[in-house]
Enzyme design. Structure first.
Site, PDB file in Angstrom:
ATOM      1  N   GLY A 134       0.824  -1.203   0.000  1.00 29.76           N
ATOM      2  CA  GLY A 134       0.000   0.000   0.000  1.00 29.76           C
ATOM      3  C   GLY A 134       0.853   1.245   0.000  1.00 29.76           C
ATOM      4  O   GLY A 134       2.007   1.220  -0.446  1.00 29.76           O
ATOM      5  N   CYS A 135       0.324   2.331   0.502  1.00 29.46           N
ATOM      6  CA  CYS A 135       1.049   3.603   0.533  1.00 29.46           C
ATOM      7  C   CYS A 135       2.416   3.420   1.180  1.00 29.46           C
ATOM      8  O   CYS A 135       2.520   2.945   2.315  1.00 29.46           O
ATOM      9  CB  CYS A 135       0.231   4.640   1.298  1.00 29.46           C
ATOM     10  N   PHE A 136       3.471   3.806   0.469  1.00 29.84           N
ATOM     11  CA  PHE A 136       4.808   3.506   0.976  1.00 29.84           C
ATOM     12  C   PHE A 136       5.228   4.355   2.163  1.00 29.84           C
ATOM     13  O   PHE A 136       6.188   4.015   2.860  1.00 29.84           O
ATOM     14  CB  PHE A 136       5.857   3.516  -0.128  1.00 29.84           C
ATOM     15  N   TRP A 137       4.537   5.445   2.438  1.00 32.14           N
ATOM     16  CA  TRP A 137       4.881   6.240   3.627  1.00 32.14           C
ATOM     17  C   TRP A 137       4.747   5.398   4.899  1.00 32.14           C
ATOM     18  O   TRP A 137       5.661   5.332   5.713  1.00 32.14           O
ATOM     19  CB  TRP A 137       3.976   7.460   3.742  1.00 32.14           C
ATOM     20  N   GLY A 138       3.580   4.794   5.062  1.00 33.63           N
ATOM     21  CA  GLY A 138       3.329   4.006   6.261  1.00 33.63           C
ATOM     22  C   GLY A 138       4.157   2.743   6.318  1.00 33.63           C
ATOM     23  O   GLY A 138       4.593   2.324   7.393  1.00 33.63           O
TER      24      GLY A 138
END
Length: 228
Positions: A63-67
């Site tokens: 999913g979102c690579f930030w998290g």
């Protein structure tokens, strides 16, 4: 590439959920986006290496690579992390290009680790539990091919652990009524280069940048099974 399951066929007609054909992908560029990588904002290490001898690198898309990156820089034994784009066609894509679903990449976290301090099985337990690997081209409200689940391995130990843990987790998910796992499992060498994302994405959720930023963890809530 190899796939744990063959879910990745044509979607509902939306370009966001249909893998772009290589001949239709955006042209990209020859120069990398991250020209002068800074040290890791949290760990202080290089985000590009080289690291200490014996360090292994595993690439994980959840999913979102930030998290995803934030989860792994907190794991003891992890030497460095970074975010980028992998598994696609377009060379050196921008974030906006990846989000257009016209590059074929998935948002990916690089995890560099000391295998004497943290094992592949431990890293993958976190991977399976901290996202929903059954959702195909999405994670929760994040929809698009760039949010697909993937494990790109760089060593025999990682390959064995990826396949073994996927099988074990698939069994417990099936018992809970979940669909089949859609995680892409492939050698990093076949998935193509890891293209480092723009500087502002690196350690995006760190205290020095955006500690209250967006986190997407669309988990199943199903714990990974203990070893028999």
């Amino acid at each position: 590439m190899t796939f744990l399951n063959s879910l990745f066929g044509p979607g509902s007609g939306s370009t966001k959920t249909t893998m772009v054909a290589p001949e239709d992908a955006l042209p990209g560029r020859s120069a990398p986006l991250l020209q002068n990588p800074r040290p890791h904002t949290v760990l202080g290490s290089s985000i590009t290496g080289p690291w200490e001898p014996g360090t292994r690198v595993l690439y994980l898309a959840m999913g979102c690579f930030w998290g995803a990156e934030e989860i792994y820089w907190q794991v003891p034994g992890v030497v460095s992390t970074a975010v980028g784009y992998m598994g696609g066609t377009t060379p050196n894509p921008t974030y906006e290009e990846v989000c257009s679903a016209r590059t074929g990449h998935t948002e990916t976290a690089l995890v560099g680790y000391d295998p004497t301090k943290v094992t592949e099985a431990e890293l993958l337990k976190i991977f399976w539990e901290r996202h929903d690997p059954t959702q195909g081209f999405r994670q929760g409200n994040d929809v698009g091919t760039q949010y697909r689940s993937a494990i790109y391995w760089t060593s025999p130990e990682q390959a064995a652990a990826a396949k073994e843990t996927a099988q074990r987790y698939a069994e417990v998910l099936s018992a809970k009524g979940y669909d089949a796992i859609t995680t892409e499992i492939a050698p990093a060498a076949e998935a193509g280069p890891f293209y480092y994302a723009e500087d502002y994405h690196q350690q995006y959720l760190s205290d020095a940048k955006n500690p209250n930023g967006y986190r997407c963890h669309a988990t199943t809530g199903v714990p990974f099974p203990d070893a028999a």
